[in-house]
Design a protein around this motif. Structure first.
Motif, PDB file in Angstrom:
ATOM      1  N   ARG A  49      54.731  45.146  45.169  1.00 51.64           N
ATOM      2  CA  ARG A  49      54.576  43.825  45.771  1.00 51.64           C
ATOM      3  C   ARG A  49      54.020  43.925  47.196  1.00 51.64           C
ATOM      4  NH1 ARG A  49      57.541  39.433  43.700  1.00 51.64           N
ATOM      5  NH2 ARG A  49      57.808  38.676  45.835  1.00 51.64           N
ATOM      6  N   ASN A  50      54.552  44.864  47.966  1.00 53.95           N
ATOM      7  CA  ASN A  50      54.122  45.004  49.362  1.00 53.95           C
ATOM      8  C   ASN A  50      52.641  45.359  49.463  1.00 53.95           C
ATOM      9  OD1 ASN A  50      56.667  44.408  50.331  1.00 53.95           O
ATOM     10  ND2 ASN A  50      57.303  46.551  50.471  1.00 53.95           N
ATOM     11  N   ILE A  51      52.175  46.236  48.587  1.00 52.84           N
ATOM     12  CA  ILE A  51      50.772  46.649  48.628  1.00 52.84           C
ATOM     13  C   ILE A  51      49.848  45.489  48.259  1.00 52.84           C
ATOM     14  CG2 ILE A  51      49.020  48.173  47.631  1.00 52.84           C
ATOM     15  CD1 ILE A  51      50.902  49.602  49.508  1.00 52.84           C
ATOM     16  N   ILE A  52      50.192  44.775  47.204  1.00 51.49           N
ATOM     17  CA  ILE A  52      49.346  43.650  46.782  1.00 51.49           C
ATOM     18  C   ILE A  52      49.310  42.572  47.858  1.00 51.49           C
ATOM     19  CG2 ILE A  52      49.187  41.701  45.175  1.00 51.49           C
ATOM     20  CD1 ILE A  52      49.912  43.513  42.930  1.00 51.49           C
ATOM     21  N   PRO A 130      54.050  43.429  32.055  1.00 49.05           N
ATOM     22  CA  PRO A 130      53.294  42.224  32.406  1.00 49.05           C
ATOM     23  C   PRO A 130      52.382  42.467  33.606  1.00 49.05           C
ATOM     24  CG  PRO A 130      55.632  41.727  32.109  1.00 49.05           C
ATOM     25  CD  PRO A 130      55.506  43.217  32.146  1.00 49.05           C
ATOM     26  N   ARG A 131      51.295  41.731  33.648  1.00 50.57           N
ATOM     27  CA  ARG A 131      50.381  41.804  34.789  1.00 50.57           C
ATOM     28  C   ARG A 131      51.036  41.188  36.026  1.00 50.57           C
ATOM     29  NH1 ARG A 131      45.149  44.394  34.192  1.00 50.57           N
ATOM     30  NH2 ARG A 131      44.863  44.587  31.945  1.00 50.57           N
ATOM     31  N   PRO A 132      50.548  41.551  37.219  1.00 52.76           N
ATOM     32  CA  PRO A 132      51.077  40.936  38.451  1.00 52.76           C
ATOM     33  C   PRO A 132      50.941  39.416  38.411  1.00 52.76           C
ATOM     34  CG  PRO A 132      49.680  42.813  38.974  1.00 52.76           C
ATOM     35  CD  PRO A 132      49.514  42.566  37.508  1.00 52.76           C
ATOM     36  N   ASP A 133      51.964  38.728  38.886  1.00 49.84           N
ATOM     37  CA  ASP A 133      51.933  37.270  38.934  1.00 49.84           C
ATOM     38  C   ASP A 133      52.097  36.742  40.358  1.00 49.84           C
ATOM     39  OD1 ASP A 133      54.523  38.005  39.349  1.00 49.84           O
ATOM     40  OD2 ASP A 133      55.387  36.827  37.712  1.00 49.84           O
ATOM     41  N   LEU A 134      51.920  37.626  41.333  1.00 45.76           N
ATOM     42  CA  LEU A 134      52.080  37.226  42.739  1.00 45.76           C
ATOM     43  C   LEU A 134      50.902  36.405  43.241  1.00 45.76           C
ATOM     44  CD1 LEU A 134      53.350  40.557  44.354  1.00 45.76           C
ATOM     45  CD2 LEU A 134      54.698  38.561  43.744  1.00 45.76           C
ATOM     46  N   VAL A 135      49.717  36.751  42.771  1.00 44.70           N
ATOM     47  CA  VAL A 135      48.496  36.134  43.282  1.00 44.70           C
ATOM     48  C   VAL A 135      47.590  35.786  42.105  1.00 44.70           C
ATOM     49  CG1 VAL A 135      48.613  37.409  45.463  1.00 44.70           C
ATOM     50  CG2 VAL A 135      47.371  38.382  43.531  1.00 44.70           C
ATOM     51  N   HIS A 137      44.534  36.006  39.686  1.00 46.67           N
ATOM     52  CA  HIS A 137      43.723  37.154  39.286  1.00 46.67           C
ATOM     53  C   HIS A 137      42.263  36.928  39.645  1.00 46.67           C
ATOM     54  CE1 HIS A 137      46.875  38.302  35.982  1.00 46.67           C
ATOM     55  NE2 HIS A 137      47.293  38.521  37.221  1.00 46.67           N
ATOM     56  N   GLY A 138      41.651  37.957  40.212  1.00 47.57           N
ATOM     57  CA  GLY A 138      40.242  37.876  40.576  1.00 47.57           C
ATOM     58  C   GLY A 138      39.320  38.363  39.483  1.00 47.57           C
ATOM     59  N   SER A 139      39.905  38.725  38.324  1.00 47.49           N
ATOM     60  CA  SER A 139      39.119  39.211  37.197  1.00 47.49           C
ATOM     61  C   SER A 139      39.875  38.879  35.916  1.00 47.49           C
ATOM     62  CB  SER A 139      38.903  40.730  37.314  1.00 47.49           C
ATOM     63  OG  SER A 139      38.196  41.245  36.199  1.00 47.49           O
ATOM     64  N   TYR A 140      39.141  38.595  34.848  1.00 47.71           N
ATOM     65  CA  TYR A 140      39.783  38.227  33.590  1.00 47.71           C
ATOM     66  C   TYR A 140      40.470  39.442  32.981  1.00 47.71           C
ATOM     67  CZ  TYR A 140      40.462  36.522  28.850  1.00 47.71           C
ATOM     68  OH  TYR A 140      41.029  36.174  27.649  1.00 47.71           O
ATOM     69  N   VAL A 141      41.713  39.263  32.507  1.00 47.31           N
ATOM     70  CA  VAL A 141      42.468  40.350  31.876  1.00 47.31           C
ATOM     71  C   VAL A 141      43.043  39.862  30.552  1.00 47.31           C
ATOM     72  CG1 VAL A 141      43.040  41.550  34.016  1.00 47.31           C
ATOM     73  CG2 VAL A 141      44.509  39.700  33.234  1.00 47.31           C
ATOM     74  N   TYR A 142      43.162  40.781  29.608  1.00 47.24           N
ATOM     75  CA  TYR A 142      43.654  40.390  28.285  1.00 47.24           C
ATOM     76  C   TYR A 142      44.551  41.454  27.651  1.00 47.24           C
ATOM     77  CZ  TYR A 142      39.497  43.167  27.279  1.00 47.24           C
ATOM     78  OH  TYR A 142      38.552  44.169  27.273  1.00 47.24           O
ATOM     79  N   THR A 143      44.940  42.477  28.418  1.00 49.95           N
ATOM     80  CA  THR A 143      45.864  43.490  27.911  1.00 49.95           C
ATOM     81  C   THR A 143      47.028  43.614  28.885  1.00 49.95           C
ATOM     82  OG1 THR A 143      44.681  45.279  29.030  1.00 49.95           O
ATOM     83  CG2 THR A 143      44.020  44.770  26.758  1.00 49.95           C
ATOM     84  N   SER A 144      48.019  44.426  28.518  1.00 50.49           N
ATOM     85  CA  SER A 144      49.162  44.650  29.402  1.00 50.49           C
ATOM     86  C   SER A 144      48.767  45.536  30.571  1.00 50.49           C
ATOM     87  CB  SER A 144      50.333  45.246  28.624  1.00 50.49           C
ATOM     88  OG  SER A 144      49.943  46.416  27.952  1.00 50.49           O
ATOM     89  N   SER A 145      49.708  45.778  31.472  1.00 53.07           N
ATOM     90  CA  SER A 145      49.355  46.301  32.793  1.00 53.07           C
ATOM     91  C   SER A 145      49.449  47.817  32.951  1.00 53.07           C
ATOM     92  CB  SER A 145      50.250  45.630  33.843  1.00 53.07           C
ATOM     93  OG  SER A 145      49.742  45.805  35.136  1.00 53.07           O
ATOM     94  N   PHE A 146      50.418  48.456  32.311  1.00 55.10           N
ATOM     95  CA  PHE A 146      50.689  49.876  32.588  1.00 55.10           C
ATOM     96  C   PHE A 146      50.291  50.753  31.407  1.00 55.10           C
ATOM     97  CE2 PHE A 146      53.216  53.714  32.713  1.00 55.10           C
ATOM     98  CZ  PHE A 146      53.261  54.055  34.043  1.00 55.10           C
ATOM     99  N   PRO A 147      49.529  51.822  31.685  1.00 52.33           N
ATOM    100  CA  PRO A 147      48.819  52.153  32.929  1.00 52.33           C
ATOM    101  C   PRO A 147      47.505  51.387  33.018  1.00 52.33           C
ATOM    102  CG  PRO A 147      48.401  53.847  31.300  1.00 52.33           C
ATOM    103  CD  PRO A 147      49.333  52.866  30.651  1.00 52.33           C
ATOM    104  N   SER A 148      46.858  51.446  34.157  1.00 51.91           N
ATOM    105  CA  SER A 148      45.567  50.771  34.336  1.00 51.91           C
ATOM    106  C   SER A 148      44.512  51.449  33.471  1.00 51.91           C
ATOM    107  CB  SER A 148      45.148  50.831  35.806  1.00 51.91           C
ATOM    108  OG  SER A 148      43.782  50.500  35.944  1.00 51.91           O
ATOM    109  N   GLY A 149      43.962  50.692  32.515  1.00 53.63           N
ATOM    110  CA  GLY A 149      42.922  51.243  31.654  1.00 53.63           C
ATOM    111  C   GLY A 149      41.650  51.563  32.416  1.00 53.63           C
ATOM    112  N   LEU A 196      41.997  42.895  43.493  1.00 50.31           N
ATOM    113  CA  LEU A 196      41.764  41.674  42.718  1.00 50.31           C
ATOM    114  C   LEU A 196      43.049  41.112  42.110  1.00 50.31           C
ATOM    115  CD1 LEU A 196      38.441  42.718  40.923  1.00 50.31           C
ATOM    116  CD2 LEU A 196      38.691  41.100  42.818  1.00 50.31           C
ATOM    117  N   GLY A 197      44.158  41.803  42.315  1.00 53.65           N
ATOM    118  CA  GLY A 197      45.450  41.296  41.872  1.00 53.65           C
ATOM    119  C   GLY A 197      45.710  41.406  40.386  1.00 53.65           C
ATOM    120  N   VAL A 198      44.955  42.244  39.688  1.00 54.32           N
ATOM    121  CA  VAL A 198      45.116  42.344  38.237  1.00 54.32           C
ATOM    122  C   VAL A 198      45.961  43.543  37.817  1.00 54.32           C
ATOM    123  CG1 VAL A 198      43.005  41.085  37.745  1.00 54.32           C
ATOM    124  CG2 VAL A 198      42.911  43.561  38.026  1.00 54.32           C
ATOM    125  N   HIS A 199      46.305  44.402  38.780  1.00 51.87           N
ATOM    126  CA  HIS A 199      47.148  45.560  38.476  1.00 51.87           C
ATOM    127  C   HIS A 199      48.107  45.829  39.626  1.00 51.87           C
ATOM    128  CE1 HIS A 199      46.174  47.392  34.671  1.00 51.87           C
ATOM    129  NE2 HIS A 199      44.873  47.290  34.913  1.00 51.87           N
TER     130      HIS A 199
END
Length: 233
Positions: A49-52, A130-135, A137-149, A196-199
């Motif tokens: 959270r702090n980094i994003i 789940p993907r980050p929900d703090l901000v 998203h600056g890019s469209y995403v359609y899969t889960s978050s971990f790990p970053s593909g 971009l807030g997607v990971h």
């Protein structure tokens, strides 16, 4: 059986090198497992959270830091790790190797990249973070978050191909330039995903570890084949 001096010294030098690669792979695997366990336990959430949030305007979390052109640049960079771009790079590389009569190498590169994509998908499905929900998203995403593909596959594709190509160069400066360029692209792609807030940052770190492990295994397979004269480039 008689052992020549040259064979003895070659064998002695090969063992430390093999141990070094094995040790590096073990360290990366331990780091990935540690990250995965901490993510499952929720221990990375404060760090993530702090980094994003540090990359956002405190007065407006929908606004990433930096001018608009930098935002657009981050979108351009993140596309370099997308499935479409990496698939084109892989396809053209395999076709080039095949047409250059390096058919075993072409087959091996294809297997390495396709198997890496499958592994990435299975890991995402298994963790289902789940993907980050703090901000926004600056890019469209359609899969889960971990790990970053994007992080995993860019590390696999760019680093593996750079390492293979660098071996065909005679000048040390060119080898370093090729590897440094690949690492810079991989690092930039991972950072763009967080920007971009997607990971979550931990997703990117895990992706780098997993992709590097796959790249390392792929490179060692290539070296094994080259030493036995079955792979040429």
């Amino acid at each position: 059986m008689k052992v020549t001096n040259s064979n003895f010294f070659s064998s002695a030098l090969a063992k430390p090198t093999s141990l070094m690669w094995l040790g590096l792979g073990a360290v990366l695997a331990i780091l990935f497992i540690e990250l995965a366990l901490r993510v499952l336990a929720g221990d990375t959430m404060a760090f993530d959270r702090n980094i994003i949030l540090a990359m956002r305007n405190p007065a407006d979390l929908s606004d990433p830091l930096g001018p608009y052109w930098f935002e657009e640049l981050m979108r351009d960079i993140t596309a370099l790790g997308g499935t479409g771009i990496l698939s084109f790079i892989a396809l053209f590389t395999v076709m080039y190797l095949y047409l250059q009569k390096h058919r075993h190498m072409a087959f091996l590169v294809a297997v390495m990249i396709v198997s890496g994509m499958i592994c990435s998908s299975l890991l995402k499905y298994g963790f289902s973070r789940p993907r980050p929900d703090l901000v926004p998203h600056g890019s469209y995403v359609y899969t889960s978050s971990f790990p970053s593909g994007h992080s995993m596959m860019s590390a696999l594709v760019y680093v593996t191909l750079a390492a293979i190509y660098a071996r065909s160069q005679f000048r040390r400066s060119l080898k370093l330039l090729i590897m440094a360029s690949a690492l810079l692209v991989v690092a930039s792609i991972g950072l763009s995903r967080v920007y971009l807030g997607v990971h979550w940052p931990s997703d990117v770190l895990a992706g780098w570890c997993a992709g590097s492990i796959w790249a390392l295994m792929s490179y060692r397979l290539v070296r094994y084949g080259q030493k036995r004269g079955k792979l040429t480039f």
